[in-house]
Scaffold this active site. Structure first.
Site, PDB file in Angstrom:
ATOM      1  N   ASP A  64     -29.023 -25.449 -60.925  1.00 23.79           N
ATOM      2  CA  ASP A  64     -27.971 -25.619 -59.889  1.00 23.79           C
ATOM      3  C   ASP A  64     -27.915 -23.869 -58.847  1.00 23.79           C
ATOM      4  O   ASP A  64     -27.280 -23.402 -58.696  1.00 23.79           O
ATOM      5  CB  ASP A  64     -26.629 -25.033 -60.894  1.00 23.79           C
ATOM      6  N   LEU A  87     -11.038 -16.458 -62.108  1.00 23.63           N
ATOM      7  CA  LEU A  87     -12.099 -15.876 -60.969  1.00 23.63           C
ATOM      8  C   LEU A  87     -11.669 -17.680 -60.448  1.00 23.63           C
ATOM      9  O   LEU A  87     -12.744 -17.239 -59.058  1.00 23.63           O
ATOM     10  CB  LEU A  87     -13.363 -15.597 -61.722  1.00 23.63           C
ATOM     11  N   GLY A 108     -16.622 -26.103 -65.174  1.00 22.27           N
ATOM     12  CA  GLY A 108     -15.343 -26.182 -65.629  1.00 22.27           C
ATOM     13  C   GLY A 108     -14.662 -24.456 -64.794  1.00 22.27           C
ATOM     14  O   GLY A 108     -14.942 -24.554 -63.789  1.00 22.27           O
TER      15      GLY A 108
END
Length: 539
Positions: free
Chosen positions: A138, A22, A28
């Site tokens: 974030d 995706l 990561g």
């Protein structure tokens, strides 16, 4: 975007079949996968270099357990995680729909109704996230998904596990996107913990981006952007009306000057604005309470409770802070509910969120106890004035009564003599009396020994060998002096017992070998030291 699998990508992670890639991020890679039950899920695989970092694994495990307590009505629900896998991974609900970043990139700035929906949806998600004791860290357009069923905020809470490991602090790395970072996030030397106000700043930047198609502090480089965030006012050209005022407040340099998530909702849902510019704005983030039933929520949490320990203590305390308020009125639209009453029970309980079992589930005091009087000053800071017959436990948790900090397992009491080194004793001296000072959802623990002229608060001290002890410290709200108080059970006298959790360093424990109090990061290990508050009269 579905990029398909690349050479070297895993075909299977734990019990999940990997279907496609995706995307990639700072933490990561993210894959589309199928669960053993056939459900499509998103699996985030963290960077390989963290696989053998034990400190990271422990923090990752605890942060996942905390993030699981966030109600899933406006976030991507955390479903599973394996911090011991090589590499570690996290499984969340797969949400169909583009990100806000993609929407703005393809369609340009949003219209008034859609912009209002985004603002309400993200503010509602932050209210739920903060109510569960989690900070996103974030928040950015790429982490806001515009799904058919409403706004979904993803990647919340887990950033701290990455940012707080020694590997990252040694190299001064920060998790996040500079354009959406609050000024305090650049002040790494202060030692002050990043709080929910940093997410509010990011909310303002996200909404401004959605309204104008650009970041309000955008510069030619990350350094230039950071300098503008620290020194310049935001460029909100193109954003008008009441929303501009809310965004401007959210982007204040001083964290204390920003509204809370609940206050954002109050502003967004006020009469005359929630309908937009004479029209009816669809609130994508608003979900009927009927879709979040108490039975379903409670059952899911109980299934995830695997034992005592730090994670369980955090689950117990944060669950009561989050779900307790969200499930208050089953027929009310969640956005309106949150704006009116999310923190009301917490105020009425005198900030006694960790000790809900000592209070009725409906948020009001026991029938035999007159209600505390709650008032809010112009600054929005609540003051609680209990009547003469108020519950002593509640009063101790609001800093209005002194207490002994009793170590249940050894039947002794903590004391802080004037030399500043914590001791255990029989609780008869003046150096054994403490009082709590609430700071948000946490506390500072302050000695009321009149002979202590400085360093009267308990704080975590880290020596050169990594050993963490509890000592006297100055009473400033820092990562070393803030403690969560999570209910564990009852002591032999029937008093409520608690664990003391320092979010940065770990759990306060008693060492039978060294015969002293120390602080240990436990991950999911059991907590074997608990404390009860023994009332010693009004302050």
């Amino acid at each position: 975007m579905n990029d398909g699998l690349r050479p070297g990508d895993p075909a299977r992670l734990g019990g999940y079949d990997v279907l496609a890639r995706l995307g990639d991020g700072g933490m990561g890679s993210v894959f589309l996968a199928r669960s053993p039950q056939g459900r499509r899920v998103a699996v985030k695989v963290v960077r390989p270099e963290l696989s053998h970092d034990e400190e990271f694994r422990g923090r990752f495990r605890s942060e996942v357990n905390r993030a699981r307590q966030v109600p899933p009505f406006c976030t991507a629900e955390v479903l599973d995680a394996d911090p011991d896998h090589d590499p570690p991974y996290l499984v969340v609900e797969y949400v169909e729909g583009p990100s806000l970043a993609e929407v703005v990139r393809e369609q340009g700035p949003l219209g008034a109704a859609q912009l209002h929906s985004i603002a309400v949806g993200v503010a509602t998600a932050l209210t739920a996230i903060h109510g569960a004791g989690v900070i996103h860290r974030d928040l950015k357009p790429a982490n806001v998904l515009v799904a058919p069923g409403g706004i979904k905020v993803i990647d919340f809470g887990i950033a701290r596990a990455f940012e707080a490991t020694s590997q990252h602090t040694r190299t001064n790395q920060m998790v996040g996107t500079v354009s959406y970072m609050a000024p305090e996030r650049f002040d790494t030397a202060s030692g002050r913990p990043v709080g929910p106000a940093a997410d509010i700043f990011a909310w303002g930047a996200v909404v401004a981006h959605a309204a104008t198609g650009r970041n309000p502090f955008g510069g030619d480089s990350a350094t230039a952007t950071a300098m503008r965030i620290l020194t310049q006012p935001p460029d909100l050209t193109g954003l008008d009306g009441p929303l501009r005022e809310l965004v401007s407040r959210a982007l204040e340099k001083d964290p204390a000057a920003r509204p809370t998530a609940r206050e954002l909702l109050d502003g967004l849902l006020t009469a005359g604005y929630s309908a937009g510019a004479g029209g009816s704005a669809q609130i994508l983030g608003a979900t009927p309470m009927a879709s979040v039933s108490p039975a379903a929520g409670t059952g899911g949490q109980d299934q995830r409770s695997t034992g005592p320990g730090l994670a369980t203590a955090a689950r117990a305390s944060w669950r009561r802070r989050g779900w307790f308020t969200v499930l208050g009125a089953a027929a009310t639209v969640i956005a309106v509910l949150v704006s009116v009453s999310l923190f009301a029970p917490q105020l009425l309980q005198g900030r006694s969120g960790p000790d809900r079992a000592d209070s009725p589930a409906n948020g009001s005091p026991p029938a035999s106890t007159p209600a505390a009087t709650v008032s809010a000053a112009a600054s929005g800071t609540p003051t609680v004035s209990p009547s003469a017959s108020v519950d002593p436990t509640r009063a101790m948790l609001t800093g209005q009564r002194r207490f002994l900090l009793h170590v249940v397992e050894i039947d002794r009491d903590l004391s802080l003599p004037s030399h500043g080194e914590l001791e255990v004793g029989d609780g008869t001296g003046k150096d054994a009396l403490f009082v709590l000072e609430p700071v948000g959802v946490d506390y500072m623990i302050k000695s009321v020994n009149p002979d202590i002229a400085h360093r009267p608060c308990l704080g975590v001290k880290l020596d050169a060998k990594g050993y963490k002890s509890l000592v006297g410290a100055e009473c400033y709200a820092t990562a070393a002096t803030l403690f969560g108080i999570a209910r564990e059970g009852r002591d032999d006298k029937g008093r409520t017992s608690y664990s003391l959790i320092n979010e940065e360093h770990g759990v306060v424990q008693w060492s039978p070998t060294k015969k002293e109090i120390y602080v240990e990061f436990l991950g999911d290990a059991p907590i074997d030291t608990t404390f009860s508050l023994v009332d010693r009269g009004a302050v």
